[in-house]
Write a protein that holds these residues in place. Structure first.
Motif, mmCIF file in Angstrom:
data_model
loop_
_atom_site.group_PDB
_atom_site.id
_atom_site.type_symbol
_atom_site.label_atom_id
_atom_site.label_comp_id
_atom_site.label_asym_id
_atom_site.label_seq_id
_atom_site.Cartn_x
_atom_site.Cartn_y
_atom_site.Cartn_z
ATOM 1 N N LYS A 117 46.895 19.110 37.666
ATOM 2 C CA LYS A 117 46.148 18.819 36.666
ATOM 3 C C LYS A 117 45.660 20.089 35.408
ATOM 4 C CE LYS A 117 43.221 15.360 39.106
ATOM 5 N NZ LYS A 117 41.895 15.087 39.244
ATOM 6 N N SER A 118 46.515 20.950 35.461
ATOM 7 C CA SER A 118 46.510 21.938 34.219
ATOM 8 C C SER A 118 47.627 22.124 33.722
ATOM 9 C CB SER A 118 45.888 23.201 34.825
ATOM 10 O OG SER A 118 46.944 23.802 35.917
ATOM 11 N N LEU A 119 47.733 22.440 32.434
ATOM 12 C CA LEU A 119 48.918 22.860 31.635
ATOM 13 C C LEU A 119 49.014 24.536 31.692
ATOM 14 C CD1 LEU A 119 48.954 20.625 28.876
ATOM 15 C CD2 LEU A 119 50.338 20.189 30.829
ATOM 16 N N GLU A 120 50.449 24.949 31.425
ATOM 17 C CA GLU A 120 50.369 26.221 31.274
ATOM 18 C C GLU A 120 49.549 26.810 30.086
ATOM 19 O OE1 GLU A 120 54.193 29.257 31.544
ATOM 20 O OE2 GLU A 120 54.322 27.730 29.922
ATOM 21 N N SER A 121 48.930 27.919 30.162
ATOM 22 C CA SER A 121 48.040 28.305 29.088
ATOM 23 C C SER A 121 48.233 29.698 28.936
ATOM 24 C CB SER A 121 46.757 28.193 29.234
ATOM 25 O OG SER A 121 46.297 28.689 30.375
ATOM 26 N N PHE A 122 47.910 30.356 27.832
ATOM 27 C CA PHE A 122 48.181 31.905 27.520
ATOM 28 C C PHE A 122 46.680 32.483 27.256
ATOM 29 C CE2 PHE A 122 52.159 30.130 27.542
ATOM 30 C CZ PHE A 122 53.060 31.224 28.129
ATOM 31 N N SER A 123 46.361 33.709 27.393
ATOM 32 C CA SER A 123 45.290 34.282 26.807
ATOM 33 C C SER A 123 45.687 35.746 26.424
ATOM 34 C CB SER A 123 44.317 34.084 27.943
ATOM 35 O OG SER A 123 44.543 34.887 29.086
ATOM 36 N N LEU A 124 44.583 36.347 25.624
ATOM 37 C CA LEU A 124 44.773 37.830 25.217
ATOM 38 C C LEU A 124 43.573 38.387 25.382
ATOM 39 C CD1 LEU A 124 46.681 38.895 21.848
ATOM 40 C CD2 LEU A 124 44.308 39.410 22.389
ATOM 41 N N ARG A 125 43.648 39.584 25.896
ATOM 42 C CA ARG A 125 42.436 40.495 26.109
ATOM 43 C C ARG A 125 42.491 41.608 25.247
ATOM 44 N NH1 ARG A 125 38.067 40.491 29.182
ATOM 45 N NH2 ARG A 125 36.982 42.582 29.585
ATOM 46 N N ALA A 126 41.527 41.822 24.480
ATOM 47 C CA ALA A 126 41.288 43.176 23.243
ATOM 48 C C ALA A 126 40.094 43.210 23.090
ATOM 49 C CB ALA A 126 42.160 42.444 22.092
ATOM 50 N N GLY A 127 39.741 44.591 23.057
ATOM 51 C CA GLY A 127 38.242 44.863 22.752
ATOM 52 C C GLY A 127 37.270 44.338 23.916
ATOM 53 N N GLY A 128 37.798 44.403 25.159
ATOM 54 C CA GLY A 128 36.778 44.200 26.102
ATOM 55 C C GLY A 128 36.514 42.620 26.368
ATOM 56 N N ARG A 129 37.469 41.661 25.664
ATOM 57 C CA ARG A 129 37.073 40.328 25.514
ATOM 58 C C ARG A 129 38.433 39.782 25.658
ATOM 59 N NH1 ARG A 129 32.198 37.362 23.752
ATOM 60 N NH2 ARG A 129 32.759 35.485 23.057
ATOM 61 N N THR A 130 38.355 38.313 26.113
ATOM 62 C CA THR A 130 39.501 37.499 26.469
ATOM 63 C C THR A 130 39.657 36.449 25.604
ATOM 64 O OG1 THR A 130 39.587 38.308 28.692
ATOM 65 C CG2 THR A 130 40.880 36.250 28.326
ATOM 66 N N TYR A 131 40.691 36.090 24.902
ATOM 67 C CA TYR A 131 40.642 34.947 23.899
ATOM 68 C C TYR A 131 41.552 33.885 24.310
ATOM 69 C CZ TYR A 131 38.097 38.410 21.198
ATOM 70 O OH TYR A 131 37.202 39.317 20.716
ATOM 71 N N PRO A 132 41.592 32.596 24.094
ATOM 72 C CA PRO A 132 42.810 31.895 24.284
ATOM 73 C C PRO A 132 43.881 31.969 23.243
ATOM 74 C CG PRO A 132 40.824 30.695 23.768
ATOM 75 C CD PRO A 132 40.346 31.989 23.711
ATOM 76 N N LEU A 133 45.109 31.902 23.648
ATOM 77 C CA LEU A 133 46.020 32.367 22.649
ATOM 78 C C LEU A 133 46.768 31.019 22.549
ATOM 79 C CD1 LEU A 133 47.257 34.805 21.194
ATOM 80 C CD2 LEU A 133 48.683 35.042 23.435
ATOM 81 N N GLU A 134 46.802 30.443 21.312
ATOM 82 C CA GLU A 134 47.456 29.439 20.800
ATOM 83 C C GLU A 134 48.981 29.865 20.540
ATOM 84 O OE1 GLU A 134 46.847 29.019 15.946
ATOM 85 O OE2 GLU A 134 44.905 28.692 17.097
ATOM 86 N N ARG A 135 49.730 28.579 20.582
ATOM 87 C CA ARG A 135 51.260 28.947 20.514
ATOM 88 C C ARG A 135 51.789 29.836 19.336
ATOM 89 N NH1 ARG A 135 55.455 26.086 22.522
ATOM 90 N NH2 ARG A 135 54.343 24.719 23.577
ATOM 91 N N LYS A 136 51.414 29.523 18.139
ATOM 92 C CA LYS A 136 51.711 30.192 16.837
ATOM 93 C C LYS A 136 51.330 31.638 17.062
ATOM 94 C CE LYS A 136 51.206 26.487 13.481
ATOM 95 N NZ LYS A 136 50.678 26.161 12.184
ATOM 96 N N LEU A 137 50.218 32.042 17.591
ATOM 97 C CA LEU A 137 49.989 33.329 17.739
ATOM 98 C C LEU A 137 50.455 34.117 18.642
ATOM 99 C CD1 LEU A 137 45.957 33.560 16.930
ATOM 100 C CD2 LEU A 137 48.020 34.086 15.500
ATOM 101 N N ARG A 138 50.790 33.289 20.035
ATOM 102 C CA ARG A 138 51.691 33.816 20.994
ATOM 103 C C ARG A 138 53.026 33.988 20.538
ATOM 104 N NH1 ARG A 138 52.100 29.342 24.618
ATOM 105 N NH2 ARG A 138 54.301 29.104 23.941
ATOM 106 N N GLU A 139 53.709 33.401 19.825
ATOM 107 C CA GLU A 139 54.978 33.479 19.344
ATOM 108 C C GLU A 139 55.210 34.899 18.298
ATOM 109 O OE1 GLU A 139 55.946 29.998 17.461
ATOM 110 O OE2 GLU A 139 56.390 29.000 19.086
#
Length: 164
Positions: A117-139
């Protein structure tokens, strides 16, 4: 959005390019704005028909508090979209793959594998905080090198990723 002329120079100077405003004025912003309007209409309507002070305090005050929170959320997004400076985090980017993200590196990448029940997802951690990483930025971001991550400071939205 990030491929338009002038976006990268504006971001490198710490400014949001007008083409990037949609990242802040997205569906979340418009839903919050609609809730502010609805909250004000309902609050005024209830206050007008309330017969006792207890009825006003019991219904209007909580509604005003909730409406105020959504108004604050809208204000943060608007302030970032029309005048705020971007926060830049520059440094070595480490790919943690599926391991737990830490603050050991200035910028960390994480992949959550596809599961039940979940798709592969990506996240980015910077400055002590985690952000969801959309496809365009991941590329755009490349692990194993220095990158610059640009974040809207009030609303904490990831705006762009640039090579350092």
């Amino acid at each position: 959005m990030n491929d338009r002329p002038g976006v990268e120079p504006a971001n490198r100077n710490g400014r949001l390019h007008p083409a990037q405003r949609s990242a802040l004025l997205d569906l979340n912003f418009w839903v919050a704005a609609a809730l502010v309007i609805a909250g004000l209409v309902v609050t005024v309507s209830l206050a007008a028909v309330a017969e006792t002070a207890g009825a006003v305090l019991g219904t209007v005050v909580p509604l005003l508090a909730i409406t105020g929170w959504f108004a604050f959320v809208c204000w943060r997004r608007l302030a970032d979209a029309f005048g705020g400076r971007l926060t830049a985090v520059t440094g070595w980017t480490h790919d943690f793959d599926t391991a737990r993200l830490t603050d050991e590196y200035p910028i960390g990448l994480h992949r959550s594998p596809e599961g039940f029940k979940s798709l592969e997802s990506f996240s980015l951690r910077a400055g002590g905080r985690t952000y969801p990483l959309e496809r365009k930025l991941r590329e755009r971001i490349q692990p194993g090198r220095n990158n610059t991550v640009l974040i809207a400071p009030r609303s904490k939205v990831l705006i762009n990723v640039l090579p350092a």
